[in-house]
Design an enzyme around this catalytic site. Structure first.
Site, PDB file in Angstrom:
ATOM      1  CG  MET A 121      -1.893  -1.125   1.360  1.00  0.00           C
ATOM      2  SD  MET A 121      -3.109  -1.073   2.650  1.00  0.00           S
ATOM      3  CE  MET A 121      -1.838  -1.699   4.002  1.00  0.00           C
ATOM      4  CG  ASP A 142     -14.188  -5.784   1.038  1.00  0.00           C
ATOM      5  OD1 ASP A 142     -13.454  -4.589   1.096  1.00  0.00           O
ATOM      6  OD2 ASP A 142     -15.105  -5.826   0.604  1.00  0.00           O
ATOM      7  CB  CYS A 195      -2.200   0.778  -8.163  1.00  0.00           C
ATOM      8  SG  CYS A 195      -2.682   2.338  -7.285  1.00  0.00           S
TER       9      CYS A 195
END
Length: 353
Positions: A25, A210, A108
């Site tokens: 990230m 998630d 991304c």
């Protein structure tokens, strides 16, 4: 129920110690956060994406992203770009700098990345995908992995074809985020595409999207057959998620949440690592988003308290003040009868009983 006795995932000759991986990230998975997540159970961590543009490799931002000093292996470095030759050169450069795995970013969704025909924008051009994968795999003697989304949009859900290309060109493992690019992070991740990919290819597949609890991790592994789960936003402010998932997969029950003492210790050590890595000025600024995530996930606090605490922390200008904030947050418990509105807007005395 997921079979915890399943063999551990492998990336070429690297055997991971468990089935949890920290996702790459940008602006988050710097060296301090990677080391923290490893200490708390992540089987592998992937660094922030590094540009394939050699003219930017010697900027301070890129130098920090390439800094893997003191990290145990396997050290995985993600590269991003849209030109096969440049990506191949970036792979060689990072391998020379100590990378043990090269990961290619085709997942991304950020506009500034996709506008340069990189990240998930590459999924629109399967010929270019094949060219890039072939070039990067040929450029280095270390394993190359790939991170993708399910496709560019709902009408172009080509994740399965990309997965076949990946396996054919020598990619050693594939991480799949269960959204197409146009969703960005809206709605909910779907796992049918990940399950279809896992059923189709023989290389390891990592499920992403998630996954924010041990129960969710086990359910996704069971549903998709994936070899591991890759955790991104679920680890922000909650680096304990890796050990919690590992425990749940082994034993089938949940660990108790970290104690206040452990939370205080982890936050303080994280801040120290950020300040030491970035320096006082930049470290103080970067600490703000991490503490904001910790506060957002702190069930002891009301929403109003979280907002007040975050605002107060964001106004602090020194490392000493930031350390004092953590000490006050965990060191002064108000009476259970005290209303939150009466506790003030500083860390001192705001801790929920």
């Amino acid at each position: 129920m997921f079979d915890a006795s399943q063999s551990l995932p492998r990336i070429a000759h690297h055997t991971l110690p468990n089935r949890t991986i920290l996702a790459p990230m940008a602006g988050v998975t710097d060296r301090p956060f990677r080391q923290l997540c490893r200490q708390l159970g992540a089987g592998m961590v992937v660094g922030e994406m590094v540009t394939s543009d050699p003219s930017l490799w010697h900027t301070r931002k890129s130098r920090l992203r390439m800094d893997h000093r003191g990290e145990p292996g396997p050290r995985s470095v993600q590269i991003a770009g849209g030109d096969a030759a440049m990506l191949a050169e970036a792979a060689r450069f990072n391998a020379d700098q100590g990378a043990e795995i090269i990961d290619i970013n085709m997942g991304c969704p950020a506009k500034k990345v996709c506008n340069k025909a990189a990240g998930s924008a590459l999924l629109r051009d399967e010929a270019l995908v094949a060219e890039i994968l072939t070039a990067v795999v040929a450029a280095v003697d270390i394993p190359v992995t790939l991170k993708i989304r399910t496709g560019w949009c709902a009408e172009s859900n080509n994740g399965l074809r990309i997965a076949r290309l990946a396996e054919e060109t020598g990619i050693q493992a594939l991480a799949v985020h269960g959204r197409h690019r146009q969703q960005r992070y809206a709605g909910y991740a779907e796992y049918d595409t990940i399950a279809a990919i896992k059923a189709e290819v023989k290389i390891p597949v990592f499920a992403n999207g998630d996954i924010d609890s041990p129960e969710k991790a086990a359910a996704v592994l069971d549903y998709t057959g994936a070899d591991a789960v890759m955790i991104g936003r679920g680890a922000q402010g909650n680096p304990w998620i890796f050990r919690e998932i590992n425990h749940y997969l082994r034993h089938g029950d949940c660990l108790p949440p970290p104690s206040d003492g452990e939370r205080a210790s982890v936050l303080r050590h994280h801040l120290v690592a950020l300040h030491d890595f970035y320096g006082d000025t930049m470290g103080v600024r970067i600490a703000r988003k991490h503490v904001g995530w910790y506060l957002a996930g702190d069930a002891r606090l009301t929403e109003a308290q979280r907002r007040e605490l975050k605002g107060h922390f964001n106004r602090l200008e020194s490392r000493a003040d930031q350390y004092r904030f953590i000490d006050d947050l965990f060191g002064h418990a108000p009476s259970p009868a005290t209303a939150p509105d009466e506790q003030g807007a500083t860390a001192k005395g705001i801790r929920a009983a």
